[in-house]
Design an enzyme around this catalytic site. Structure first.
Site, PDB file in Angstrom:
ATOM      1  N   LYS A  65     -18.270 -10.695 -16.986  1.00 22.44           N
ATOM      2  CA  LYS A  65     -17.347 -11.825 -16.881  1.00 22.44           C
ATOM      3  C   LYS A  65     -15.916 -11.350 -17.113  1.00 22.44           C
ATOM      4  CE  LYS A  65     -16.833 -16.295 -19.295  1.00 22.44           C
ATOM      5  NZ  LYS A  65     -17.474 -17.117 -20.347  1.00 22.44           N
ATOM      6  N   ASN A 125     -26.267 -24.893 -23.524  1.00 24.54           N
ATOM      7  CA  ASN A 125     -24.919 -24.371 -23.654  1.00 24.54           C
ATOM      8  C   ASN A 125     -24.274 -24.972 -24.900  1.00 24.54           C
ATOM      9  OD1 ASN A 125     -22.174 -23.633 -23.320  1.00 24.54           O
ATOM     10  ND2 ASN A 125     -22.480 -23.454 -21.119  1.00 24.54           N
ATOM     11  N   GLU A 154     -23.576 -10.857 -20.094  1.00 25.03           N
ATOM     12  CA  GLU A 154     -22.788 -11.409 -18.990  1.00 25.03           C
ATOM     13  C   GLU A 154     -21.632 -10.507 -18.564  1.00 25.03           C
ATOM     14  OE1 GLU A 154     -22.724 -15.661 -18.059  1.00 25.03           O
ATOM     15  OE2 GLU A 154     -20.805 -15.580 -19.115  1.00 25.03           O
ATOM     16  N   GLU A 188     -29.513 -25.377 -17.128  1.00 26.11           N
ATOM     17  CA  GLU A 188     -28.607 -25.466 -18.274  1.00 26.11           C
ATOM     18  C   GLU A 188     -28.291 -26.917 -18.603  1.00 26.11           C
ATOM     19  OE1 GLU A 188     -25.055 -22.818 -18.628  1.00 26.11           O
ATOM     20  OE2 GLU A 188     -23.952 -24.696 -18.526  1.00 26.11           O
ATOM     21  N   LYS A 198     -24.354 -16.427 -11.838  1.00 24.92           N
ATOM     22  CA  LYS A 198     -23.700 -17.464 -12.643  1.00 24.92           C
ATOM     23  C   LYS A 198     -22.608 -18.107 -11.787  1.00 24.92           C
ATOM     24  CE  LYS A 198     -22.921 -19.200 -16.938  1.00 24.92           C
ATOM     25  NZ  LYS A 198     -22.317 -18.364 -17.989  1.00 24.92           N
ATOM     26  N   GLU A 227     -26.850 -20.391 -25.244  1.00 24.61           N
ATOM     27  CA  GLU A 227     -25.709 -19.858 -24.498  1.00 24.61           C
ATOM     28  C   GLU A 227     -24.383 -20.201 -25.193  1.00 24.61           C
ATOM     29  OE1 GLU A 227     -27.905 -21.415 -20.425  1.00 24.61           O
ATOM     30  OE2 GLU A 227     -25.729 -21.459 -20.553  1.00 24.61           O
ATOM     31  N   SER A 228     -23.490 -19.234 -25.242  1.00 24.36           N
ATOM     32  CA  SER A 228     -22.102 -19.396 -25.722  1.00 24.36           C
ATOM     33  C   SER A 228     -21.998 -19.432 -27.248  1.00 24.36           C
ATOM     34  CB  SER A 228     -21.450 -20.668 -25.161  1.00 24.36           C
ATOM     35  OG  SER A 228     -21.439 -20.656 -23.763  1.00 24.36           O
TER      36      SER A 228
END
Length: 254
Positions: A47, A178, A45, A156, A107, A208-209
């Site tokens: 970001k 997520n 990502e 998601e 995103k 994710e994350s």
């Protein structure tokens, strides 16, 4: 926070003017994750900041970051385009698409078909659709619209009950879980195990994350993840290529 972001998006949509189509080559986000460079696919990502962490990358150069990600053998990129809360820009996505040869996920908080049209025009290969942001019927409509335009969609979810509602409407090809709680913003990668029993067999599962170490990779792989989406842990490092290699336990540049 999600409610506030969505209200901002509704206001933005009211005054949105579609940009000129950049005519950039479409790449398959799904296929790149289906046949990844490693045993676990990587969506890296781009970001700069987030509402919970503030500025993550002070010296933010999206072009150089994307080049480093490509050299680090990321399979796909995720590019934040929300300006108000994440300090992203739509122009970043177009610039990166023109710079590297990887598929790119836009995103953002997409809740209307006009945003999908915009995504295609600025060069996105895939979009993010957050199940908690809308009713399952609208989610299906947006998913189908993206498909008609030749875009992949990463659906998601943050909870098992929401996923169950989604699956009653349709079966997404790409499903992202997520690991960040939307209320507390705390992350827990172990929650993925609660999802694996109900994820359809042919759906690619993305964790994710909250992924920082080789051990984290092993855990989510054991829970059934086909790919991971990693932002903060890569963005905080000086060199994003080395950050990827370190995450996967590789020592290419010792």
């Amino acid at each position: 926070m999600l409610k506030r972001i969505l209200e901002t998006k509704r206001q933005e949509i009211q005054t949105m003017i579609l940009p000129e189509d950049k005519g950039l080559e479409q790449r398959s986000f799904y296929e790149a994750l289906k046949t990844p460079n490693r045993s676990l696919g990587l969506i890296a990502e781009v970001k700069k900041a987030s509402p919970s962490k503030g500025v993550i990358k002070e010296n933010f150069n999206p072009k150089n970051i994307s080049i480093a990600y490509e050299k680090g053998l990321a399979d796909c990129l995720s590019v934040l385009t929300d300006e108000t809360y994440f300090q992203g820009k739509k122009e970043y996505l177009t610039l990166i698409k023109e710079t590297i040869n990887l598929p790119i996920l836009r995103k953002d908080f997409i809740i209307d078909s006009i945003q999908i049209e915009e995504s295609k025009r600025i060069g996105a290969d895939a979009i993010l659709l957050i199940a908690e942001a809308m009713e399952p019927s609208l989610l299906r409509e947006l998913y189908e619209h993206a498909t008609e335009l030749g875009l992949d969609a990463l659906v998601e979810v943050h909870s098992v009950p929401i996923l169950e509602k989604v699956l009653r409407e349709f079966t997404p090809k790409l499903l992202g879980v997520n690991n960040r709680n939307l209320s507390t913003f705390e992350t827990n990668i172990h929650q993925l195990k609660d999802f694996r029993k109900i994820v359809p067999e042919n759906t690619l599962l993305v964790s994710e994350s909250g992924i920082y170490t080789v051990e984290d990779l092993q855990i989510v792989r054991e829970y059934g993840a086909h790919a991971i989406l990693v932002g903060e842990s890569l963005m905080r490092k000086e060199n994003q290529q080395l950050a990827i290699e370190e995450l996967f336990g590789e020592n290419i540049h010792v």
